[in-house]
Design a protein around this motif. Structure first.
Motif, PDB file in Angstrom:
ATOM      1  N   ARG A 268       0.836  -1.208   0.000  1.00 37.37           N
ATOM      2  CA  ARG A 268       0.000   0.000   0.000  1.00 37.37           C
ATOM      3  C   ARG A 268       0.866   1.251   0.000  1.00 37.37           C
ATOM      4  O   ARG A 268       0.573   2.235  -0.697  1.00 37.37           O
ATOM      5  CB  ARG A 268      -0.946  -0.006   1.200  1.00 37.37           C
ATOM      6  N   ALA A 269       1.938   1.227   0.803  1.00 42.41           N
ATOM      7  CA  ALA A 269       2.826   2.390   0.862  1.00 42.41           C
ATOM      8  C   ALA A 269       3.494   2.639  -0.487  1.00 42.41           C
ATOM      9  O   ALA A 269       3.618   3.789  -0.935  1.00 42.41           O
ATOM     10  CB  ALA A 269       3.883   2.176   1.949  1.00 42.41           C
ATOM     11  N   LEU A 270       3.940   1.569  -1.142  1.00 36.17           N
ATOM     12  CA  LEU A 270       4.602   1.720  -2.430  1.00 36.17           C
ATOM     13  C   LEU A 270       3.631   2.212  -3.504  1.00 36.17           C
ATOM     14  O   LEU A 270       3.965   3.094  -4.316  1.00 36.17           O
ATOM     15  CB  LEU A 270       5.220   0.388  -2.853  1.00 36.17           C
ATOM     16  N   ASN A 271       2.430   1.665  -3.529  1.00 38.17           N
ATOM     17  CA  ASN A 271       1.449   2.116  -4.512  1.00 38.17           C
ATOM     18  C   ASN A 271       1.042   3.565  -4.265  1.00 38.17           C
ATOM     19  O   ASN A 271       0.810   4.321  -5.222  1.00 38.17           O
ATOM     20  CB  ASN A 271       0.225   1.194  -4.492  1.00 38.17           C
ATOM     21  N   ASP A 272       0.977   3.947  -2.996  1.00 36.17           N
ATOM     22  CA  ASP A 272       0.683   5.336  -2.672  1.00 36.17           C
ATOM     23  C   ASP A 272       1.813   6.246  -3.147  1.00 36.17           C
ATOM     24  O   ASP A 272       1.579   7.347  -3.644  1.00 36.17           O
ATOM     25  CB  ASP A 272       0.476   5.479  -1.165  1.00 36.17           C
ATOM     26  N   LEU A 274       3.825   5.685  -5.716  1.00 31.59           N
ATOM     27  CA  LEU A 274       3.726   5.798  -7.172  1.00 31.59           C
ATOM     28  C   LEU A 274       2.688   6.839  -7.564  1.00 31.59           C
ATOM     29  O   LEU A 274       2.902   7.641  -8.488  1.00 31.59           O
ATOM     30  CB  LEU A 274       3.373   4.444  -7.782  1.00 31.59           C
ATOM     31  N   LYS A 275       1.576   6.842  -6.863  1.00 32.35           N
ATOM     32  CA  LYS A 275       0.515   7.804  -7.173  1.00 32.35           C
ATOM     33  C   LYS A 275       0.979   9.226  -6.891  1.00 32.35           C
ATOM     34  O   LYS A 275       0.763  10.135  -7.704  1.00 32.35           O
ATOM     35  CB  LYS A 275      -0.722   7.466  -6.334  1.00 32.35           C
ATOM     36  N   ARG A 276       1.664   9.438  -5.741  1.00 35.83           N
ATOM     37  CA  ARG A 276       2.170  10.776  -5.426  1.00 35.83           C
ATOM     38  C   ARG A 276       3.163  11.257  -6.477  1.00 35.83           C
ATOM     39  O   ARG A 276       3.226  12.441  -6.795  1.00 35.83           O
ATOM     40  CB  ARG A 276       2.868  10.781  -4.061  1.00 35.83           C
ATOM     41  N   ARG A 277       3.966  10.343  -6.993  1.00 34.84           N
ATOM     42  CA  ARG A 277       5.027  10.710  -7.924  1.00 34.84           C
ATOM     43  C   ARG A 277       4.553  10.783  -9.375  1.00 34.84           C
ATOM     44  O   ARG A 277       5.337  11.071 -10.271  1.00 34.84           O
ATOM     45  CB  ARG A 277       6.170   9.701  -7.805  1.00 34.84           C
ATOM     46  N   GLY A 278       3.292  10.498  -9.588  1.00 33.42           N
ATOM     47  CA  GLY A 278       2.746  10.585 -10.934  1.00 33.42           C
ATOM     48  C   GLY A 278       3.224   9.488 -11.857  1.00 33.42           C
ATOM     49  O   GLY A 278       3.253   9.665 -13.080  1.00 33.42           O
ATOM     50  N   ALA A 283       2.838  -1.937  -7.430  1.00 29.04           N
ATOM     51  CA  ALA A 283       3.779  -2.753  -6.675  1.00 29.04           C
ATOM     52  C   ALA A 283       3.188  -4.131  -6.443  1.00 29.04           C
ATOM     53  O   ALA A 283       1.977  -4.286  -6.245  1.00 29.04           O
ATOM     54  CB  ALA A 283       4.085  -2.084  -5.335  1.00 29.04           C
ATOM     55  N   GLN A 284       4.049  -5.129  -6.462  1.00 24.24           N
ATOM     56  CA  GLN A 284       3.595  -6.494  -6.209  1.00 24.24           C
ATOM     57  C   GLN A 284       4.733  -7.292  -5.591  1.00 24.24           C
ATOM     58  O   GLN A 284       5.886  -6.871  -5.584  1.00 24.24           O
ATOM     59  CB  GLN A 284       3.131  -7.157  -7.506  1.00 24.24           C
ATOM     60  N   GLN A 295       8.311  -5.557  -6.217  1.00 26.24           N
ATOM     61  CA  GLN A 295       8.623  -5.259  -7.606  1.00 26.24           C
ATOM     62  C   GLN A 295       7.622  -4.247  -8.129  1.00 26.24           C
ATOM     63  O   GLN A 295       6.419  -4.377  -7.890  1.00 26.24           O
ATOM     64  CB  GLN A 295       8.557  -6.548  -8.439  1.00 26.24           C
ATOM     65  N   ILE A 296       8.129  -3.221  -8.803  1.00 20.40           N
ATOM     66  CA  ILE A 296       7.261  -2.213  -9.401  1.00 20.40           C
ATOM     67  C   ILE A 296       7.061  -2.553 -10.875  1.00 20.40           C
ATOM     68  O   ILE A 296       8.021  -2.628 -11.643  1.00 20.40           O
ATOM     69  CB  ILE A 296       7.866  -0.797  -9.275  1.00 20.40           C
ATOM     70  N   ILE A 297       5.818  -2.793 -11.261  1.00 13.47           N
ATOM     71  CA  ILE A 297       5.473  -3.014 -12.664  1.00 13.47           C
ATOM     72  C   ILE A 297       4.963  -1.680 -13.199  1.00 13.47           C
ATOM     73  O   ILE A 297       3.869  -1.236 -12.857  1.00 13.47           O
ATOM     74  CB  ILE A 297       4.403  -4.108 -12.828  1.00 13.47           C
ATOM     75  N   ARG A 298       5.780  -1.029 -14.028  1.00 14.15           N
ATOM     76  CA  ARG A 298       5.424   0.290 -14.546  1.00 14.15           C
ATOM     77  C   ARG A 298       4.754   0.170 -15.908  1.00 14.15           C
ATOM     78  O   ARG A 298       5.104  -0.694 -16.717  1.00 14.15           O
ATOM     79  CB  ARG A 298       6.657   1.183 -14.643  1.00 14.15           C
ATOM     80  N   HIS A 299       3.819   1.062 -16.147  1.00 19.39           N
ATOM     81  CA  HIS A 299       3.088   1.093 -17.412  1.00 19.39           C
ATOM     82  C   HIS A 299       3.490   2.354 -18.168  1.00 19.39           C
ATOM     83  O   HIS A 299       3.304   3.472 -17.668  1.00 19.39           O
ATOM     84  CB  HIS A 299       1.585   1.075 -17.164  1.00 19.39           C
ATOM     85  N   ILE A 300       4.065   2.189 -19.351  1.00 22.93           N
ATOM     86  CA  ILE A 300       4.475   3.332 -20.155  1.00 22.93           C
ATOM     87  C   ILE A 300       3.925   3.188 -21.561  1.00 22.93           C
ATOM     88  O   ILE A 300       3.546   2.093 -21.996  1.00 22.93           O
ATOM     89  CB  ILE A 300       6.013   3.463 -20.210  1.00 22.93           C
ATOM     90  N   GLU A 301       3.867   4.307 -22.269  1.00 21.66           N
ATOM     91  CA  GLU A 301       3.468   4.268 -23.674  1.00 21.66           C
ATOM     92  C   GLU A 301       4.566   3.589 -24.493  1.00 21.66           C
ATOM     93  O   GLU A 301       5.722   3.528 -24.079  1.00 21.66           O
ATOM     94  CB  GLU A 301       3.225   5.686 -24.191  1.00 21.66           C
ATOM     95  N   THR A 302       4.207   3.083 -25.663  1.00 27.31           N
ATOM     96  CA  THR A 302       5.200   2.439 -26.529  1.00 27.31           C
ATOM     97  C   THR A 302       6.328   3.420 -26.841  1.00 27.31           C
ATOM     98  O   THR A 302       6.087   4.486 -27.426  1.00 27.31           O
ATOM     99  CB  THR A 302       4.541   1.979 -27.838  1.00 27.31           C
ATOM    100  N   PRO A 303       7.567   3.104 -26.441  1.00 25.36           N
ATOM    101  CA  PRO A 303       8.652   4.076 -26.597  1.00 25.36           C
ATOM    102  C   PRO A 303       9.317   4.000 -27.972  1.00 25.36           C
ATOM    103  O   PRO A 303       9.400   2.933 -28.592  1.00 25.36           O
ATOM    104  CB  PRO A 303       9.640   3.655 -25.512  1.00 25.36           C
ATOM    105  N   ASP A 304       9.786   5.152 -28.455  1.00 25.04           N
ATOM    106  CA  ASP A 304      10.621   5.218 -29.642  1.00 25.04           C
ATOM    107  C   ASP A 304      12.079   5.157 -29.198  1.00 25.04           C
ATOM    108  O   ASP A 304      12.502   5.926 -28.312  1.00 25.04           O
ATOM    109  CB  ASP A 304      10.374   6.512 -30.414  1.00 25.04           C
ATOM    110  N   ILE A 305      12.858   4.268 -29.817  1.00 24.90           N
ATOM    111  CA  ILE A 305      14.236   4.030 -29.389  1.00 24.90           C
ATOM    112  C   ILE A 305      15.159   4.024 -30.602  1.00 24.90           C
ATOM    113  O   ILE A 305      14.921   3.302 -31.577  1.00 24.90           O
ATOM    114  CB  ILE A 305      14.365   2.685 -28.646  1.00 24.90           C
TER     115      ILE A 305
END
Length: 530
Positions: A268-272, A274-278, A283-284, A295-305
């Motif tokens: 709960r603390a980690l998910n909170d 993430l929300k504060r940091r935008g 977290a799982q 472990q933090i599973i982050r969701h990002i848009e498809t990146p250009d590399i």
């Protein structure tokens, strides 16, 4: 001295086995010196120690209190909240200690039990010192603990937050299991509460963070630390064991499963956080690591590399085939080093040409077995301040080749080399994300906008290895962070282990511009982690 050498420095005896005797001998010598040095400290702040007490073995509580009383630094205050334990012997012990130190001890005895978070916050409200030290009721401070904290504050008065290494006390009262920690590692704090105690924090900073929050019982310290990390970067580590965490039948120190509710609170603390940091993510509990890590599973848009292969064209066909199999990424361009152009000059030219937000630097002698590897590496760049993301490198023998790079006075080290590829290593450093000082040339995803302004200092290097070492050090000069994720792996296919080799010219440049690389040890590693 010869007796000391034979007794304590025998190479054949493992460090952990000889640790208790070595610790006792060295401390007896050091205490004498520290007592003499006290009078030379110009800044002597009051350190308030806060202590929430509930149902605890009275012998352990008494040992905790005596460890405070024996501090060689005299300017301390102990603020205690007894949280309605219903045990007369506990209250009697606390009241007797207050009588011994009436001007130093504040004591609140509650009739009701309000819980660890509320009692911790109440103890904090009792504090008067500029700095507050967190202590559990069965912890044990070494006599020089507060002295070492104040000595650091005299050298670095801007410091907001200090933590130290720790060990454990077993059921026989023996010191064991030393936990050596890296210097400040924000990414590691997202994987577990590696700081624990001794943690000494500027009182005004705790107030700004909102103190201890109810709803995170069992992980109330971790929740506080995550909020503090968003307010300051002035965090320093004392690489000494200054407190001991007691192993008891119902403690997390002995068996993490004893307080499973604490791990749910940490999620709960980690998910909170993430929300504060935008940050988009969740977290799982990771399937590949131990209970109490996250472990933090982050969701990002498809990146250009943009891709830069650290070899000349013609040597790269196998790795390009693997790159095309990567999903949820757009590889917008592929470039190669020119064999007739110096690596530093060529890399600078290619990075300047990159138009995508991210650039992938990799060697062709690797295999990518995870089709989402580049997406995950890029996702690790989501936190503000992270500029470079890398992965654990394994070899064809199912062993770790290295997990990030480290240095010891000019010698490059390869953390976790020879470990089984599935092993976490000490403190989960081989299984989860953490900060590093250096990264190898094997694979790195970087933020293009943070690389391009640094290129002017990198063009003279002859090899890609030296260019990447200098890049890592330049990023850190800009207060940017590097991260390696031990949960992500790439296969290094050559039979020989990876080595950083420097030409004489490259070494001379590094010595000129980054002298600390050759005169100090890596602050994010300890030799026990290598």
């Amino acid at each position: 001295m010869e007796h000391f050498r034979r007794r304590f420095l025998r190479c054949s005896e493992p460090l952990l086995k000889r640790y208790p005797r070595l610790r006792q001998f060295l401390r007896s010598l050091a205490l004498r010196y520290r007592r003499r040095a006290l009078k030379h400290l110009s800044y002597k702040p009051l350190i308030s120690i806060q202590l929430a007490v509930f149902r605890v073995d009275t012998a352990e509580l008494q040992a905790c209190l005596e460890s405070v009383a024996k501090q060689i630094y005299p300017h301390w205050q102990l603020c205690i909240v007894e949280d309605g334990s219903g045990l007369a012997v506990v209250r009697d012990t606390l009241q007797a200690f207050k009588k011994r130190f009436p001007g130093k001890v504040k004591l609140v005895l509650r009739d009701d039990n309000q819980g660890i978070t509320a009692s911790s916050q109440e103890a904090f409200r009792l504090t008067d010192g500029d700095y507050v030290a967190l202590l559990d009721h069965d912890d044990y401070l070494v006599p020089e603990a507060l002295y070492e904290v104040v000595k650091l504050l005299n050298r670095h008065p801007e410091t907001d937050w200090i933590y130290s290494d720790n060990d454990k006390l077993d059921s026989q009262g023996r010191h064991c299991c030393p936990h050596v920690k890296p210097d400040w590692s924000p990414e590691l704090l997202l994987t577990y509460n590696y700081i624990l105690h001794l943690s000494v924090i500027r009182r005004s900073l705790i107030e700004r963070a909102g103190g201890f929050r109810e709803g995170f019982e069992g992980s109330q310290d971790h929740d506080l630390y995550l909020r503090l990390a968003e307010l300051t970067g002035q965090v320093r580590h004392i690489p000494r064991v200054l407190y001991s965490w007691r192993q008891s039948a119902d403690s997390v120190a002995l068996n993490p499963a004893n307080k499973h509710y604490a791990f749910d609170a940490a999620l709960r603390a980690l998910n909170d956080a993430l929300k504060r940091r935008g940050e988009r993510g969740q977290a799982q509990h990771p399937a590949h690591s131990w209970l109490g890590s996250y472990q933090i599973i982050r969701h990002i848009e498809t990146p250009d590399i943009d891709v830069i292969v650290l070899e000349a064209e013609g040597e790269t066909a196998p790795v390009l085939d693997k790159l095309t199999a990567q999903t949820r990424v757009n590889l917008t361009s592929v470039s190669w080093l020119e064999p007739d152009e110096g690596a530093g000059k060529c890399l600078n030219r290619l990075v300047k040409q990159c138009q995508s937000p991210y650039v992938l630097l990799l060697m062709p002698t690797i295999a990518l077995t995870d089709t989402t590897l580049l997406l995950k590496l890029t996702a690790n760049l989501a936190p503000q301040g992270v500029a470079l993301s890398s992965a654990k490198v394994i070899n064809t023998y199912a062993e770790v080749d290295h997990c990030g790079l480290a240095y010891r006075r000019g010698v490059f080290c390869y953390p976790l080399r020879g470990w089984d590829k599935t092993a976490d290593g000490m403190g989960a450093y081989g299984g989860l994300p953490r900060n590093i000082s250096l990264s190898s040339a094997v694979i790195n995803v970087c933020k293009t906008a943070q690389l391009q302004p640094l290129l002017a200092r990198l063009g003279s290097y002859e090899t890609a290895n030296a260019w990447l070492v200098a890049l890592a050090l330049e990023l850190q000069k800009q207060k940017l962070r590097l991260v390696v994720d031990g949960g992500l792996t790439v296969l290094y296919t050559p039979a020989a282990a990876y080595q950083v080799t420097l030409s004489a010219s490259d070494k001379a440049l590094l010595q000129r511009d980054y002298a600390h690389l050759f005169s100090t040890d890596d602050p994010l590693y300890h030799r026990q982690m290598l």
